[in-house]
Design a protein around this motif. Structure first.
Motif, PDB file in Angstrom:
ATOM      1  N   HIS A   1       0.832  -1.208   0.000  1.00 26.39           N
ATOM      2  CA  HIS A   1       0.000   0.000   0.000  1.00 26.39           C
ATOM      3  C   HIS A   1       0.864   1.255   0.000  1.00 26.39           C
ATOM      4  N   ARG A   2       1.928   1.244   0.790  1.00 22.47           N
ATOM      5  CA  ARG A   2       2.815   2.408   0.867  1.00 22.47           C
ATOM      6  C   ARG A   2       3.543   2.659  -0.445  1.00 22.47           C
ATOM      7  N   ALA A   3       3.725   1.616  -1.217  1.00 23.20           N
ATOM      8  CA  ALA A   3       4.518   1.740  -2.444  1.00 23.20           C
ATOM      9  C   ALA A   3       3.689   2.198  -3.641  1.00 23.20           C
ATOM     10  N   MET A   4       2.352   2.296  -3.466  1.00 25.84           N
ATOM     11  CA  MET A   4       1.487   2.550  -4.615  1.00 25.84           C
ATOM     12  C   MET A   4       0.839   3.924  -4.571  1.00 25.84           C
ATOM     13  N   GLU A   5       0.351   4.331  -5.736  1.00 26.39           N
ATOM     14  CA  GLU A   5      -0.466   5.529  -5.827  1.00 26.39           C
ATOM     15  C   GLU A   5      -1.877   5.189  -5.336  1.00 26.39           C
ATOM     16  N   GLU A   6      -2.765   6.187  -5.336  1.00 30.76           N
ATOM     17  CA  GLU A   6      -4.113   5.990  -4.823  1.00 30.76           C
ATOM     18  C   GLU A   6      -4.895   4.929  -5.602  1.00 30.76           C
ATOM     19  N   ASP A   7      -4.598   4.786  -6.878  1.00 33.35           N
ATOM     20  CA  ASP A   7      -5.323   3.814  -7.701  1.00 33.35           C
ATOM     21  C   ASP A   7      -4.583   2.482  -7.785  1.00 33.35           C
ATOM     22  N   GLY A   8      -3.729   2.201  -6.803  1.00 36.40           N
ATOM     23  CA  GLY A   8      -2.942   0.974  -6.825  1.00 36.40           C
ATOM     24  C   GLY A   8      -3.782  -0.273  -6.574  1.00 36.40           C
ATOM     25  N   GLU A   9      -3.208  -1.406  -6.938  1.00 37.11           N
ATOM     26  CA  GLU A   9      -3.904  -2.683  -6.777  1.00 37.11           C
ATOM     27  C   GLU A   9      -2.952  -3.727  -6.214  1.00 37.11           C
TER      28      GLU A   9
ATOM     29  N   SER B   1       1.551  -9.392  -4.888  1.00 37.24           N
ATOM     30  CA  SER B   1       2.233  -8.473  -5.804  1.00 37.24           C
ATOM     31  C   SER B   1       1.480  -7.151  -5.895  1.00 37.24           C
ATOM     32  N   ASP B   2       2.193  -6.097  -6.262  1.00 35.09           N
ATOM     33  CA  ASP B   2       1.572  -4.782  -6.392  1.00 35.09           C
ATOM     34  C   ASP B   2       2.087  -4.092  -7.648  1.00 35.09           C
ATOM     35  N   ASN B   3       1.442  -3.003  -7.999  1.00 33.06           N
ATOM     36  CA  ASN B   3       1.868  -2.214  -9.163  1.00 33.06           C
ATOM     37  C   ASN B   3       2.473  -0.892  -8.710  1.00 33.06           C
ATOM     38  N   GLY B   4       3.228  -0.970  -7.615  1.00 28.70           N
ATOM     39  CA  GLY B   4       3.832   0.225  -7.043  1.00 28.70           C
ATOM     40  C   GLY B   4       5.152   0.626  -7.670  1.00 28.70           C
TER      41      GLY B   4
ATOM     42  N   SER C   1      11.492  -7.703  -7.752  1.00 27.45           N
ATOM     43  CA  SER C   1      10.998  -6.364  -8.064  1.00 27.45           C
ATOM     44  C   SER C   1      11.818  -5.742  -9.187  1.00 27.45           C
ATOM     45  N   ASN C   2      11.194  -4.789  -9.856  1.00 25.60           N
ATOM     46  CA  ASN C   2      11.865  -3.973 -10.853  1.00 25.60           C
ATOM     47  C   ASN C   2      11.355  -2.543 -10.726  1.00 25.60           C
ATOM     48  N   PRO C   3      12.233  -1.549 -10.902  1.00 24.54           N
ATOM     49  CA  PRO C   3      11.796  -0.154 -10.787  1.00 24.54           C
ATOM     50  C   PRO C   3      10.634   0.142 -11.739  1.00 24.54           C
ATOM     51  N   GLY C   4       9.590   0.730 -11.203  1.00 23.79           N
ATOM     52  CA  GLY C   4       8.439   1.100 -12.015  1.00 23.79           C
ATOM     53  C   GLY C   4       7.511  -0.039 -12.371  1.00 23.79           C
ATOM     54  N   GLU C   5       7.826  -1.259 -11.932  1.00 28.81           N
ATOM     55  CA  GLU C   5       7.010  -2.427 -12.299  1.00 28.81           C
ATOM     56  C   GLU C   5       6.411  -3.137 -11.091  1.00 28.81           C
ATOM     57  N   GLY C   6       6.598  -2.562  -9.908  1.00 32.12           N
ATOM     58  CA  GLY C   6       6.009  -3.170  -8.731  1.00 32.12           C
ATOM     59  C   GLY C   6       6.885  -4.222  -8.084  1.00 32.12           C
ATOM     60  N   THR C   7       6.342  -4.838  -7.042  1.00 30.28           N
ATOM     61  CA  THR C   7       7.072  -5.823  -6.235  1.00 30.28           C
ATOM     62  C   THR C   7       6.203  -7.046  -6.003  1.00 30.28           C
ATOM     63  N   ALA C   8       6.828  -8.208  -5.971  1.00 31.60           N
ATOM     64  CA  ALA C   8       6.111  -9.454  -5.676  1.00 31.60           C
ATOM     65  C   ALA C   8       6.829 -10.186  -4.551  1.00 31.60           C
ATOM     66  N   VAL C   9       6.074 -10.608  -3.556  1.00 35.16           N
ATOM     67  CA  VAL C   9       6.598 -11.399  -2.448  1.00 35.16           C
ATOM     68  C   VAL C   9       5.987 -12.788  -2.534  1.00 35.16           C
ATOM     69  N   SER C  10       6.836 -13.807  -2.588  1.00 27.29           N
ATOM     70  CA  SER C  10       6.378 -15.191  -2.717  1.00 27.29           C
ATOM     71  C   SER C  10       6.668 -15.944  -1.425  1.00 27.29           C
ATOM     72  N   ILE C  11       5.640 -16.553  -0.864  1.00 26.57           N
ATOM     73  CA  ILE C  11       5.757 -17.295   0.394  1.00 26.57           C
ATOM     74  C   ILE C  11       5.517 -18.775   0.112  1.00 26.57           C
ATOM     75  N   TYR C  12       6.504 -19.610   0.438  1.00 27.02           N
ATOM     76  CA  TYR C  12       6.394 -21.057   0.267  1.00 27.02           C
ATOM     77  C   TYR C  12       6.235 -21.696   1.638  1.00 27.02           C
ATOM     78  N   LEU C  13       5.092 -22.327   1.870  1.00 27.84           N
ATOM     79  CA  LEU C  13       4.839 -22.993   3.141  1.00 27.84           C
ATOM     80  C   LEU C  13       4.642 -24.482   2.909  1.00 27.84           C
ATOM     81  N   PRO C  14       5.281 -25.328   3.729  1.00 25.24           N
ATOM     82  CA  PRO C  14       5.177 -26.775   3.499  1.00 25.24           C
ATOM     83  C   PRO C  14       3.768 -27.303   3.710  1.00 25.24           C
ATOM     84  N   ARG C  15       3.428 -28.268   2.892  1.00 23.98           N
ATOM     85  CA  ARG C  15       2.109 -28.896   2.969  1.00 23.98           C
ATOM     86  C   ARG C  15       1.941 -29.657   4.278  1.00 23.98           C
ATOM     87  N   ASN C  16       0.733 -29.629   4.802  1.00 16.86           N
ATOM     88  CA  ASN C  16       0.392 -30.458   5.948  1.00 16.86           C
ATOM     89  C   ASN C  16       0.257 -31.897   5.463  1.00 16.86           C
ATOM     90  N   ARG C  17       1.125 -32.787   5.955  1.00 13.66           N
ATOM     91  CA  ARG C  17       1.146 -34.159   5.467  1.00 13.66           C
ATOM     92  C   ARG C  17       0.107 -35.050   6.153  1.00 13.66           C
TER      93      ARG C  17
END
Length: 244
Positions: A65-73, A105-108, A155-171
């Protein structure tokens, strides 16, 4: 983040955690970005501490949210992920196996590669410079690693940021893909005690989006959703369903 912290783990679906984190964030922030959630509905279950995970997700939403403009997603997706590639396993520093992948991910503003590589360092933040991600990521990594998972940031400048979380499956095969009988203290969601025969969930919230999204999550978990917009409505719906 302290590696000695104790976690209170229970069986949850990734979709239910994301839905609840979005509901919390929308309720606690007057100005919110647009959320788009691509829920799988068929994810493997997880064994996680729900309080820690809900706080973690909301911190990541705040970063975006902090990284985006008002119309961010903010775009969120969940899916099953089988890690069987040796090179990828080495990059993630975790064993091959079955994981559930949550991507936020965001478009910030985005970040350059050098900055992106430092976001998990303690006390490092980019908010004074670009407003992009940084706050809370060292703690997020600690929480995820205590759950046996990994977290990556791209992330890339002007292209937003993506955070990927890998959590192990419950066996535990008994858990399948369903929600537990008791979700704990979750805003707007009322369930019974740990009853394996639970077939319905009463959801009370005055926000139409929250009601609709939580109802979908309950449906994905095999529960019939009963929705109400306030306490009076909830009592009426509860009375009707008890009579049925």
């Amino acid at each position: 983040y302290s590696g000695n912290a104790k976690l209170s783990r229970r069986s949850f679906s990734a979709d239910s955690l994301v839905v609840e984190a979005i509901a919390f964030y929308r309720r606690n922030n007057k100005v919110c970005p647009k959320f788009s959630f691509q829920e799988s509905g068929k994810n493997w279950s997880l064994i996680v501490d729900p309080d820690e995970m809900l706080h973690l997700l909301q911190d990541l939403f705040e970063n975006s949210h902090r990284a985006m403009e008002e119309d961010g997603e903010i775009l969120i997706s969940t899916r099953n992920f089988v890690l069987n590639d040796r090179e990828l396993s080495t990059r993630l520093h975790c064993d091959p196996g079955h994981y559930v992948l949550i991507t936020i991910s965001d478009n910030g503003a985005g970040m350059d590669q050098e900055t992106c590589e430092r976001v998990f360092e303690p006390f490092f933040t980019t908010h004074d410079d670009t407003g992009s991600a940084g706050l809370g990521l060292p703690s997020a990594r600690g929480i995820i690693e205590m759950h046996g998972g990994r977290i990556l940031c791209t992330s890339n400048p002007g292209e937003g940021t993506a955070v990927s979380i890998y959590l192990p499956r419950n066996r535990d095969a008994r858990s399948k893909n369903s929600l537990p009988g008791r979700l704990g203290i979750i805003s707007g969601l009322s369930t019974q005690t740990e009853n394996p025969d639970l077939s319905a969930a009463l959801i009370v919230d005055d926000d139409e989006w929250t009601l609709s999204t939580l109802a979908k999550a309950m449906d994905s978990a095999g529960l019939r959703a009963i929705t109400a917009v306030n306490g009076v409505d909830a009592l009426e719906k509860l009375s009707q369903n008890v009579e049925e």
